[in-house]
Design a protein around this motif. Structure first.
Motif, PDB file in Angstrom:
ATOM      1  N   VAL A   1      50.991 -29.649 -22.129  1.00 29.01           N
ATOM      2  CA  VAL A   1      50.300 -28.764 -23.062  1.00 29.01           C
ATOM      3  C   VAL A   1      48.868 -29.233 -23.275  1.00 29.01           C
ATOM      4  CG1 VAL A   1      50.153 -28.167 -25.523  1.00 29.01           C
ATOM      5  CG2 VAL A   1      52.331 -27.931 -24.317  1.00 29.01           C
ATOM      6  N   ILE A   2      47.944 -28.296 -23.284  1.00 30.22           N
ATOM      7  CA  ILE A   2      46.567 -28.563 -23.695  1.00 30.22           C
ATOM      8  C   ILE A   2      46.301 -27.747 -24.956  1.00 30.22           C
ATOM      9  CG2 ILE A   2      44.111 -28.260 -23.173  1.00 30.22           C
ATOM     10  CD1 ILE A   2      44.789 -28.642 -20.231  1.00 30.22           C
ATOM     11  N   ILE A   3      45.790 -28.413 -25.975  1.00 27.13           N
ATOM     12  CA  ILE A   3      45.322 -27.738 -27.185  1.00 27.13           C
ATOM     13  C   ILE A   3      43.807 -27.924 -27.227  1.00 27.13           C
ATOM     14  CG2 ILE A   3      45.426 -27.633 -29.704  1.00 27.13           C
ATOM     15  CD1 ILE A   3      48.163 -29.034 -29.519  1.00 27.13           C
ATOM     16  N   MET A   4      43.088 -26.874 -27.530  1.00 27.96           N
ATOM     17  CA  MET A   4      41.628 -27.033 -27.668  1.00 27.96           C
ATOM     18  C   MET A   4      41.125 -26.217 -28.838  1.00 27.96           C
ATOM     19  SD  MET A   4      39.853 -24.785 -24.621  1.00 27.96           S
ATOM     20  CE  MET A   4      40.778 -25.563 -23.315  1.00 27.96           C
ATOM     21  N   ASP A   5      40.042 -26.704 -29.445  1.00 30.87           N
ATOM     22  CA  ASP A   5      39.412 -25.889 -30.466  1.00 30.87           C
ATOM     23  C   ASP A   5      38.506 -24.870 -29.788  1.00 30.87           C
ATOM     24  OD1 ASP A   5      37.241 -27.472 -29.815  1.00 30.87           O
ATOM     25  OD2 ASP A   5      37.180 -28.539 -31.712  1.00 30.87           O
ATOM     26  N   VAL A   6      37.870 -24.025 -30.567  1.00 34.47           N
ATOM     27  CA  VAL A   6      37.230 -22.842 -29.983  1.00 34.47           C
ATOM     28  C   VAL A   6      35.719 -22.987 -29.833  1.00 34.47           C
ATOM     29  CG1 VAL A   6      36.972 -20.331 -30.181  1.00 34.47           C
ATOM     30  CG2 VAL A   6      39.107 -21.424 -30.906  1.00 34.47           C
ATOM     31  N   ILE A   7      34.998 -22.963 -30.955  1.00 34.55           N
ATOM     32  CA  ILE A   7      33.536 -22.976 -30.906  1.00 34.55           C
ATOM     33  C   ILE A   7      33.038 -24.330 -30.402  1.00 34.55           C
ATOM     34  CG2 ILE A   7      31.398 -22.717 -32.210  1.00 34.55           C
ATOM     35  CD1 ILE A   7      32.951 -20.140 -32.019  1.00 34.55           C
ATOM     36  N   GLY A   8      32.221 -24.297 -29.373  1.00 34.17           N
ATOM     37  CA  GLY A   8      31.642 -25.522 -28.823  1.00 34.17           C
ATOM     38  C   GLY A   8      32.474 -26.138 -27.727  1.00 34.17           C
ATOM     39  N   THR A   9      33.738 -25.719 -27.615  1.00 35.25           N
ATOM     40  CA  THR A   9      34.603 -26.236 -26.560  1.00 35.25           C
ATOM     41  C   THR A   9      34.846 -25.156 -25.512  1.00 35.25           C
ATOM     42  OG1 THR A   9      35.687 -27.729 -28.128  1.00 35.25           O
ATOM     43  CG2 THR A   9      36.826 -27.329 -26.053  1.00 35.25           C
ATOM     44  N   ALA A  10      35.361 -24.013 -25.947  1.00 40.51           N
ATOM     45  CA  ALA A  10      35.553 -22.878 -25.043  1.00 40.51           C
ATOM     46  C   ALA A  10      34.426 -21.859 -25.193  1.00 40.51           C
ATOM     47  CB  ALA A  10      36.899 -22.211 -25.310  1.00 40.51           C
ATOM     48  N   VAL A  11      34.038 -21.606 -26.446  1.00 35.39           N
ATOM     49  CA  VAL A  11      32.990 -20.629 -26.754  1.00 35.39           C
ATOM     50  C   VAL A  11      31.680 -21.358 -27.021  1.00 35.39           C
ATOM     51  CG1 VAL A  11      32.273 -18.861 -28.414  1.00 35.39           C
ATOM     52  CG2 VAL A  11      34.667 -18.996 -27.672  1.00 35.39           C
ATOM     53  N   LYS A  12      30.593 -20.788 -26.545  1.00 37.31           N
ATOM     54  CA  LYS A  12      29.298 -21.450 -26.656  1.00 37.31           C
ATOM     55  C   LYS A  12      28.884 -21.657 -28.107  1.00 37.31           C
ATOM     56  CE  LYS A  12      27.439 -19.927 -22.197  1.00 37.31           C
ATOM     57  NZ  LYS A  12      26.342 -19.216 -21.499  1.00 37.31           N
ATOM     58  N   LEU A  13      28.271 -22.810 -28.352  1.00 39.71           N
ATOM     59  CA  LEU A  13      27.703 -23.092 -29.669  1.00 39.71           C
ATOM     60  C   LEU A  13      26.662 -22.023 -30.017  1.00 39.71           C
ATOM     61  CD1 LEU A  13      27.213 -26.962 -29.467  1.00 39.71           C
ATOM     62  CD2 LEU A  13      28.683 -25.759 -31.094  1.00 39.71           C
ATOM     63  N   GLY A  14      26.577 -21.681 -31.269  1.00 40.26           N
ATOM     64  CA  GLY A  14      25.609 -20.675 -31.698  1.00 40.26           C
ATOM     65  C   GLY A  14      26.169 -19.265 -31.711  1.00 40.26           C
ATOM     66  N   PHE A  15      27.430 -19.093 -31.317  1.00 37.29           N
ATOM     67  CA  PHE A  15      28.046 -17.761 -31.285  1.00 37.29           C
ATOM     68  C   PHE A  15      27.973 -17.086 -32.649  1.00 37.29           C
ATOM     69  CE2 PHE A  15      32.342 -15.448 -31.422  1.00 37.29           C
ATOM     70  CZ  PHE A  15      31.818 -14.277 -30.928  1.00 37.29           C
ATOM     71  N   ILE A  16      28.295 -17.836 -33.685  1.00 38.72           N
ATOM     72  CA  ILE A  16      28.288 -17.247 -35.032  1.00 38.72           C
ATOM     73  C   ILE A  16      26.860 -16.976 -35.499  1.00 38.72           C
ATOM     74  CG2 ILE A  16      28.880 -17.626 -37.459  1.00 38.72           C
ATOM     75  CD1 ILE A  16      31.262 -19.303 -36.474  1.00 38.72           C
ATOM     76  N   GLU A  17      26.004 -18.000 -35.405  1.00 41.12           N
ATOM     77  CA  GLU A  17      24.647 -17.889 -35.946  1.00 41.12           C
ATOM     78  C   GLU A  17      23.749 -16.953 -35.129  1.00 41.12           C
ATOM     79  OE1 GLU A  17      26.195 -20.657 -35.171  1.00 41.12           O
ATOM     80  OE2 GLU A  17      26.597 -21.651 -37.085  1.00 41.12           O
ATOM     81  N   LYS A  18      23.945 -16.933 -33.812  1.00 31.89           N
ATOM     82  CA  LYS A  18      23.022 -16.175 -32.957  1.00 31.89           C
ATOM     83  C   LYS A  18      23.520 -14.782 -32.586  1.00 31.89           C
ATOM     84  CE  LYS A  18      21.117 -20.367 -30.846  1.00 31.89           C
ATOM     85  NZ  LYS A  18      20.929 -21.135 -29.575  1.00 31.89           N
ATOM     86  N   ILE A  19      24.819 -14.543 -32.725  1.00 27.68           N
ATOM     87  CA  ILE A  19      25.369 -13.249 -32.313  1.00 27.68           C
ATOM     88  C   ILE A  19      26.081 -12.530 -33.459  1.00 27.68           C
ATOM     89  CG2 ILE A  19      27.035 -12.102 -30.787  1.00 27.68           C
ATOM     90  CD1 ILE A  19      26.411 -14.237 -28.692  1.00 27.68           C
ATOM     91  N   LEU A  20      27.046 -13.206 -34.092  1.00 27.37           N
ATOM     92  CA  LEU A  20      27.864 -12.523 -35.086  1.00 27.37           C
ATOM     93  C   LEU A  20      27.095 -12.183 -36.363  1.00 27.37           C
ATOM     94  CD1 LEU A  20      31.281 -14.410 -34.778  1.00 27.37           C
ATOM     95  CD2 LEU A  20      30.572 -12.265 -33.710  1.00 27.37           C
ATOM     96  N   ILE A  21      26.357 -13.150 -36.899  1.00 27.82           N
ATOM     97  CA  ILE A  21      25.609 -12.896 -38.136  1.00 27.82           C
ATOM     98  C   ILE A  21      24.504 -11.854 -37.929  1.00 27.82           C
ATOM     99  CG2 ILE A  21      24.103 -13.908 -39.893  1.00 27.82           C
ATOM    100  CD1 ILE A  21      27.108 -14.567 -40.197  1.00 27.82           C
ATOM    101  N   PRO A  22      23.706 -11.948 -36.856  1.00 33.06           N
ATOM    102  CA  PRO A  22      22.702 -10.900 -36.622  1.00 33.06           C
ATOM    103  C   PRO A  22      23.319  -9.506 -36.483  1.00 33.06           C
ATOM    104  CG  PRO A  22      22.155 -12.833 -35.341  1.00 33.06           C
ATOM    105  CD  PRO A  22      23.513 -13.083 -35.922  1.00 33.06           C
TER     106      PRO A  22
END
Length: 270
Positions: free
Chosen positions: A11-32
């Motif tokens: 089994v592999i467990i991983m977190d999301v932001i910064g590991t699978a999804v690029k850093l800045g997703f929330i600040e640069k895409i979702l919030i705008p």
């Protein structure tokens, strides 16, 4: 950069932001997106029961703010007035980095709308789907562990820059299991997945989360793409095994984790 070879985990467990999804997703895409499309969202989804529920939550939260801050118009006010007041409240709260249940759920559902309309796409690191497909072929199970909400993670990973990643993921978990910096969260997760600690690998950008998983007996691997994030590590944290890209990771055919196996070559630390 060198390769890091580990025994194949079950089994592999991983977190999301910064590991699978690029850093800045929330600040640069979702919030705008919230800032630019909120009035369209309110107009299009005004009769939606989830939107109404979240507006009522925010209305009560705005009333608790007293004289300070924007207020949401009463439920019997004209529709246009209500919509304008909701937009004003949300934008002011976002700018002030305010956190509340109603506001967070409002944003989640607005992002769901953005994904459905094709206005949002989740940027994932290109090495993630490549390696996840290889792991699937090797019969390694992949689970996501998020600080956010499972339903949002599922939606976000269904609409990515590399297609629907949920096809490669065996399950999603979030902070309802516990905080990612708490050992008990990982102990609880291992029990749910019915695997032993040494059969599991946890991949994360967070040294704090990695430390908690290690305390639960899980093999750990830091995924740090940017040098500036590596430089922020303490001397102790720099001794944790780490990679910059999933492409640097190679599994042997033998299953299991093993603390001794998870040691990076010197060039992987550079």
């Amino acid at each position: 950069m060198g390769q890091l070879k580990l025994q194949k985990p079950k089994v592999i467990i991983m977190d999301v932001i910064g590991t699978a999804v690029k850093l800045g997703f929330i600040e640069k895409i979702l919030i705008p997106y919230v800032k630019s499309d909120i009035k369209e969202y309110l107009t299009e989804k005004w009769t939606d029961k989830n939107l109404k529920k979240n507006i009522e939550r925010m209305r009560k939260e705005s009333e608790k703010d007293g004289e300070s801050g924007a207020k949401i118009a009463a439920a019997n006010a004209p529709e246009a007035e209500q919509q304008e007041s909701v937009a004003t409240y949300v934008l002011a709260a976002v700018d002030a980095k305010k956190e509340s249940k109603g506001l967070q759920m409002f944003k989640f559902y607005m992002w769901f709308y953005g994904f459905e309309k094709g206005k949002l796409e989740t940027p994932v690191y290109s090495d993630v789907p490549i390696q996840a497909r290889k792991w699937k072929d090797m019969d390694v199970k992949l689970y996501m562990l998020s600080n956010g909400w499972t339903e949002f993670t599922k939606r976000a990973l269904s609409k990515t820059s590399h297609g629907d990643l949920n096809l490669l993921i065996d399950g999603h978990y979030d902070s309802s299991e516990g905080q990612l910096n708490n050992k008990e969260t990982y102990t609880k997760l291992l029990a749910k997945l019915k695997v032993k600690p040494d059969e599991c690998l946890f991949m994360t950008k967070s040294a704090e989360a990695a430390h908690a998983a290690k305390e639960a007996g899980i093999s750990i691997l830091l995924v740090l793409t940017h040098r500036k994030n590596i430089e922020k590590l303490t001397e102790e944290e720099k001794q944790m095994p780490r990679i910059r890209s999933f492409n640097e990771l190679e599994f042997s055919s033998k299953e299991g984790g093993g603390e001794g196996a998870a040691q990076p070559p010197a060039e992987a630390n550079a």
